[in-house]
Design an enzyme around this catalytic site. Structure first.
Site, PDB file in Angstrom:
ATOM      1  N   TYR A   1      18.404  -2.235  17.102  1.00 29.81           N
ATOM      2  CA  TYR A   1      17.579  -1.942  15.930  1.00 29.81           C
ATOM      3  C   TYR A   1      16.101  -1.923  16.302  1.00 29.81           C
ATOM      4  CZ  TYR A   1      15.073  -2.332  11.555  1.00 29.81           C
ATOM      5  OH  TYR A   1      14.186  -2.105  10.525  1.00 29.81           O
TER       6      TYR A   1
ATOM      7  N   ARG B   1     -12.625 -38.593 -18.081  1.00 28.62           N
ATOM      8  CA  ARG B   1     -11.987 -39.711 -17.389  1.00 28.62           C
ATOM      9  C   ARG B   1     -10.744 -39.327 -16.616  1.00 28.62           C
ATOM     10  NH1 ARG B   1      -8.038 -42.290 -21.260  1.00 28.62           N
ATOM     11  NH2 ARG B   1      -8.406 -41.341 -23.302  1.00 28.62           N
TER      12      ARG B   1
ATOM     13  N   TYR C   1     -10.557 -36.830 -22.194  1.00 22.69           N
ATOM     14  CA  TYR C   1      -9.722 -36.615 -21.020  1.00 22.69           C
ATOM     15  C   TYR C   1     -10.451 -35.799 -19.944  1.00 22.69           C
ATOM     16  CZ  TYR C   1      -5.387 -38.124 -23.352  1.00 22.69           C
ATOM     17  OH  TYR C   1      -4.394 -38.849 -23.977  1.00 22.69           O
TER      18      TYR C   1
ATOM     19  N   GLU D   1      16.409  -3.257   1.621  1.00 23.53           N
ATOM     20  CA  GLU D   1      15.477  -4.376   1.459  1.00 23.53           C
ATOM     21  C   GLU D   1      15.518  -4.775  -0.016  1.00 23.53           C
ATOM     22  OE1 GLU D   1      12.013  -2.509   3.051  1.00 23.53           O
ATOM     23  OE2 GLU D   1      12.910  -2.334   5.043  1.00 23.53           O
TER      24      GLU D   1
ATOM     25  N   HIS E   1       3.844   5.286   6.974  1.00 18.06           N
ATOM     26  CA  HIS E   1       3.695   4.038   6.229  1.00 18.06           C
ATOM     27  C   HIS E   1       2.269   3.803   5.729  1.00 18.06           C
ATOM     28  CE1 HIS E   1       7.678   3.364   7.728  1.00 18.06           C
ATOM     29  NE2 HIS E   1       7.759   2.147   7.237  1.00 18.06           N
TER      30      HIS E   1
ATOM     31  N   PHE F   1       9.912 -12.012   8.729  1.00 19.47           N
ATOM     32  CA  PHE F   1       8.798 -11.316   8.084  1.00 19.47           C
ATOM     33  C   PHE F   1       8.744 -11.563   6.581  1.00 19.47           C
ATOM     34  CE2 PHE F   1      12.470  -8.475   8.620  1.00 19.47           C
ATOM     35  CZ  PHE F   1      12.857  -8.373   7.288  1.00 19.47           C
TER      36      PHE F   1
ATOM     37  N   ASN G   1       5.373  -4.994  11.276  1.00 16.85           N
ATOM     38  CA  ASN G   1       6.159  -6.113  10.760  1.00 16.85           C
ATOM     39  C   ASN G   1       5.403  -7.426  10.833  1.00 16.85           C
ATOM     40  OD1 ASN G   1       9.065  -5.820   9.847  1.00 16.85           O
ATOM     41  ND2 ASN G   1       8.987  -4.389  11.575  1.00 16.85           N
TER      42      ASN G   1
END
Length: 500
Positions: A54, A281, A278, A413, A84, A327, A192
């Protein structure tokens, strides 16, 4: 700081931040040549043997079943970067891009990616020469690596894409940078990883630590301005609930208000001695919880900065190339969502303290809205509106990104982290909180000055002096937008935290 050395070992968040903010240079160690060579040999053998591996002899994502012949393995690398590089939106800030370049170089130098040392050297050359790739801010889902952003980060290596040089955006081919040719797997390894998300986290963490310190200072100033009590900050109170952050914040606030004539002037007054609100303190409990959350975020980032997040991973000792999921950005996505919630609360409690200072019914005698001529003038009235708007925006931004997932790559994915979006939101929240705290500090300083002739504590007096060096008292109505940003800038640099 000395130069940060990229040698395949871990980096600390502080080292990455120093490079991101231009305070330190980065360079590669000679050790990376021998460290990276074995993994490259594995990749070359896989190509020559025609094995099905791969990312080396196959396509990617849903195209992993497509075999790629030796004659196409190198052209595939260029196609990866070009296809990409589809990010959109405004460019990422320079500090994040510097961190991305450093972290990409660090990951590849570890020796489990199968790329040549040349890739590391060229990434660091972009960084050292100030040729910062233009990386669009939208397009990553935080899994399979920050693919679209990393493609834009890598395009200049092959002479394509755009870079920012001295604030000017230029085509890479117009600058004096020698492009390289990519070999098998090098394009994939440039895409990646989690370094984009990690870069945002390191930058956000640096700023967030300044914010929580500034919040302690702001709270101390507000306690004085509102005739608050010092007793809630005594150590014996917090030793009974010893969260580390709480102990730290309580000690800082107590030290800041120690010796205050303003507080001592009413220490025996029953009206003031019963209970403060509040927001006064409980400041150590709230600020401290933020500190502890940031400590957790730092621990996650520290692990990430020593990790291999490429895919597939090359194991030189066995000759294996294993496709895994390092990744995936889930560890980062979770802590960014948590930090976003925590920092939003830092702004929320700050706005409540500011509102008390400005409200004549609850400010213990301060002029309405700190106006010099109330009625004719509005003083700081509208600054609290601004705080309210920023706090409300933070509430929307604090919706967790990590609970969402939109499948990609034809369902291959099918679960993603959305960590990139979580990091972007966190950076936006940091900006909002900084301005909220700046407003509180401006109002509290003005409120303390109305308590004269009583003198503030030595600790808070140093802060007041520093603020008055950059912003004058509000003696008449005027626009305060620029003044808010000036004080926000003092917080951002950490200068105000250094006064304590």
């Amino acid at each position: 700081m000395d130069a940060v050395i990229v040698n395949g070992g871990p980096l600390s968040p502080s080292q990455v931040a120093a490079v991101a903010f231009g305070e330190a240079k980065a360079r590669a160690s000679d050790q990376i040549e021998s460290r990276m060579a074995p993994a490259r040999e594995v990749v070359d053998r896989a190509v020559d043997s025609h094995d099905i591996v791969y990312g080396i002899t196959t396509g990617f994502g849903a195209l992993a079943t497509k075999h790629i012949g030796k004659e196409d393995t190198e052209s595939l690398q260029y196609n990866l970067l070009r296809s990409h590089a589809t990010g959109v939106g405004d460019p990422m800030p320079d500090d994040v891009v510097r961190a991305m370049l450093l972290l990409r170089a660090r990951t590849l130098s570890i020796g489990h990616s199968g790329v040549r040392p040349l890739i590391v050297h060229k990434l660091l050359e972009l960084l050292s020469r100030g040729f910062l790739p233009v990386v669009p801010s939208q397009g990553s889902v935080g899994a399979s690596g920050d693919l679209a952003p990393f493609a834009h980060l890598a395009l200049p290596l092959i002479g394509e894409g755009r870079v920012r040089v001295d604030g000017e955006i230029r085509d890479t081919k117009e600058v004096d940078f020698a492009p390289i040719s990519l070999l098998t797997k090098e394009g994939l390894s440039l895409l990646n990883g989690t370094e984009g998300m990690t870069a945002m986290g390191v930058v956000a963490l640096h700023h967030a630590c300044n914010l929580v310190s500034a919040a302690d200072i702001a709270a101390a100033l507000s306690v004085e301005a509102l005739y608050g009590s010092a007793r809630p900050f005594r150590p014996e109170v917090h030793n009974l609930r010893p969260h580390p952050g709480q102990l730290d914040s309580a000690a800082r606030i107590a030290a800041l208000i120690s010796g205050s004539e303003i507080i001592e002037s009413h220490s025996d007054d029953f009206h003031h001695a019963v209970q403060d609100a509040y927001s006064l303190r409980c400041a150590p409990q709230v600020h401290g919880a933020v500190r502890d959350t940031l400590d957790h975020m730092e621990s996650v980032l520290t692990v990430e900065l020593s990790s291999v997040v490429d895919n597939p991973i090359v194991f030189p000792d066995t000759g294996e190339v294993i496709s895994g999921g390092n990744f995936h950005g889930e560890p980062l996505a979770f802590v960014y969502d948590f930090a976003s919630i925590a920092l939003s609360e830092l702004a929320s409690i700050s706005e409540r303290r500011t509102d008390r200072i400005l409200d004549p019914a609850r400010s213990q005698g301060l002029p309405p809205f700190l106006a010099a001529n109330p009625g004719v003038e509005s003083g700081y009235m509208i600054t609290q509106y601004v705080q309210a708007a920023l706090v409300a925006e933070n509430k929307v931004l604090s919706h967790p990104a990590s609970v969402d997932s939109v499948p990609t790559s034809g369902g291959q994915e099918d679960h993603v982290s959305m960590g990139w979006g979580g990091g972007k939101k966190l950076l936006s929240i940091v900006e909002n909180v900084r301005r909220v705290l700046a407003i509180e500090i401006l109002c509290a300083v003005q409120g303390i000055e109305y308590r004269a002739p009583l003198r503030p504590a030595p600790g808070t007096a140093r802060v007041i002096t520093a603020i008055r060096e950059v912003v004058p008292p509000l003696d008449t109505d005027r626009s305060t937008s620029e003044e808010i940003d000036i004080v926000a800038g003092v917080i951002e640099t950490g200068a105000i935290s250094g006064l304590v």
